[in-house]
Write a protein that holds these residues in place. Structure first.
Motif, PDB file in Angstrom:
ATOM      1  N   ASN A  45       0.736  -1.153  -0.155  1.00 26.92           N
ATOM      2  CA  ASN A  45      -0.194   0.094   0.051  1.00 26.92           C
ATOM      3  C   ASN A  45       1.048   1.375   0.144  1.00 26.92           C
ATOM      4  N   SER A  46       2.034   1.276   0.698  1.00 25.23           N
ATOM      5  CA  SER A  46       2.901   2.459   0.522  1.00 25.23           C
ATOM      6  C   SER A  46       3.532   2.690  -0.758  1.00 25.23           C
ATOM      7  N   PHE A  47       3.832   1.558  -1.466  1.00 28.85           N
ATOM      8  CA  PHE A  47       4.246   1.737  -2.768  1.00 28.85           C
ATOM      9  C   PHE A  47       3.086   2.228  -3.601  1.00 28.85           C
ATOM     10  N   PHE A  48       2.173   1.352  -3.897  1.00 34.64           N
ATOM     11  CA  PHE A  48       0.730   1.891  -4.333  1.00 34.64           C
ATOM     12  C   PHE A  48       0.472   3.384  -4.377  1.00 34.64           C
ATOM     13  N   SER A  49       0.482   3.731  -3.334  1.00 37.08           N
ATOM     14  CA  SER A  49       0.085   5.211  -2.915  1.00 37.08           C
ATOM     15  C   SER A  49       1.042   6.338  -3.394  1.00 37.08           C
ATOM     16  N   SER A  71      16.684   3.074 -14.923  1.00 31.54           N
ATOM     17  CA  SER A  71      17.837   3.324 -14.562  1.00 31.54           C
ATOM     18  C   SER A  71      18.057   3.005 -13.106  1.00 31.54           C
ATOM     19  N   ASN A  72      16.962   3.038 -12.357  1.00 28.88           N
ATOM     20  CA  ASN A  72      16.950   2.544 -10.895  1.00 28.88           C
ATOM     21  C   ASN A  72      17.093   0.993 -10.982  1.00 28.88           C
ATOM     22  N   ALA A  73      16.196   0.397 -11.720  1.00 31.80           N
ATOM     23  CA  ALA A  73      16.566  -1.118 -11.724  1.00 31.80           C
ATOM     24  C   ALA A  73      17.855  -1.562 -12.097  1.00 31.80           C
ATOM     25  N   VAL A 152      13.484  11.773  -6.320  1.00 25.57           N
ATOM     26  CA  VAL A 152      13.677  11.161  -5.044  1.00 25.57           C
ATOM     27  C   VAL A 152      12.616  10.238  -4.977  1.00 25.57           C
ATOM     28  N   THR A 153      11.539  10.727  -5.335  1.00 24.13           N
ATOM     29  CA  THR A 153      10.018   9.817  -5.383  1.00 24.13           C
ATOM     30  C   THR A 153      10.321   8.494  -6.131  1.00 24.13           C
ATOM     31  N   SER A 158      11.167   2.855  -6.546  1.00 24.65           N
ATOM     32  CA  SER A 158      11.962   1.813  -7.094  1.00 24.65           C
ATOM     33  C   SER A 158      12.715   0.902  -5.901  1.00 24.65           C
ATOM     34  N   ALA A 159      13.175   1.554  -4.824  1.00 28.39           N
ATOM     35  CA  ALA A 159      13.578   0.700  -3.929  1.00 28.39           C
ATOM     36  C   ALA A 159      12.789  -0.404  -3.203  1.00 28.39           C
TER      37      ALA A 159
END
Length: 189
Positions: A45-49, A71-73, A152-153, A158-159
């Motif tokens: 839910n944190s990711f989804f939001s 790029s993050n991946a 940053v978001t 991605s993390a």
């Protein structure tokens, strides 16, 4: 292959069912990263939001967003996420040569996308401790200081998926399989 449960809409905890249903309806399948994150409804839910705000309220175009996420991946050596974001980047209009450059850990030929990819990678590799050169390259490409914070978001969401996939090592979905990627040796690990 993962030994962690990969949830479907039917098997997920009640608090994780809605995000999984939305993702299933969006992609035609529940992405493996989300299926794994459903083991922790707080994580899913944190990711989804956060992703909803990044996608719906962010200022990056769909192609720029995918350059950032791909790029993050790659910077996080996440094989599942790299394959998934390759599929998504191509679908969102990122040129194949740009996608391939990022997958090879190189900067794209397009200066603006190179600056975005470079800043994203610097955030990950330097754990947020950017230097003036990193920031100047980004703003010189036409990005505002405010967009730096929007990166940053992208790094944060991605993390969540990259780390989940790195721990669980899920199989690739059939739609993602053609974009398989191998991280190779990981720095520091």
């Amino acid at each position: 292959m993962t030994s962690y449960p990969m949830h479907t809409v039917n098997t997920a905890p009640a608090e994780a069912k809605t995000p999984l249903a939305v993702l299933r309806d969006t992609f035609g399948f529940v992405p493996a990263g989300a299926a794994l994150m459903a083991n922790s409804p707080a994580l899913l839910n944190s990711f989804f939001s956060a992703f909803g705000h990044f996608r719906g309220g962010g200022t990056f175009s769909p192609a720029e967003r995918q350059v950032l996420l791909l790029s993050n991946a790659v910077a996080n050596a996440s094989e599942w996420a790299t394959a998934f974001h390759t599929l998504e980047a191509l679908a969102d209009g990122v040129a194949p040569d740009v996608v391939e450059a990022i997958r090879r850990r190189e900067r794209p030929g397009d200066p603006r996308l190179a600056a975005l990819s470079g800043l994203t990678t610097a955030f990950v590799e330097k754990r947020g401790h950017l230097d003036e050169t990193d920031v100047k390259a980004f703003t010189a490409a036409g990005f505002s200081d405010g967009r730096l914070f929007e990166v940053v978001t992208g790094v944060a969401i991605s993390a969540m998926t990259n780390y989940t996939a790195n721990v669980a090592r899920p199989p690739l979905e059939p739609a993602v399989e053609p974009h398989a990627w191998t991280a190779g040796p990981v720095a520091g690990g």
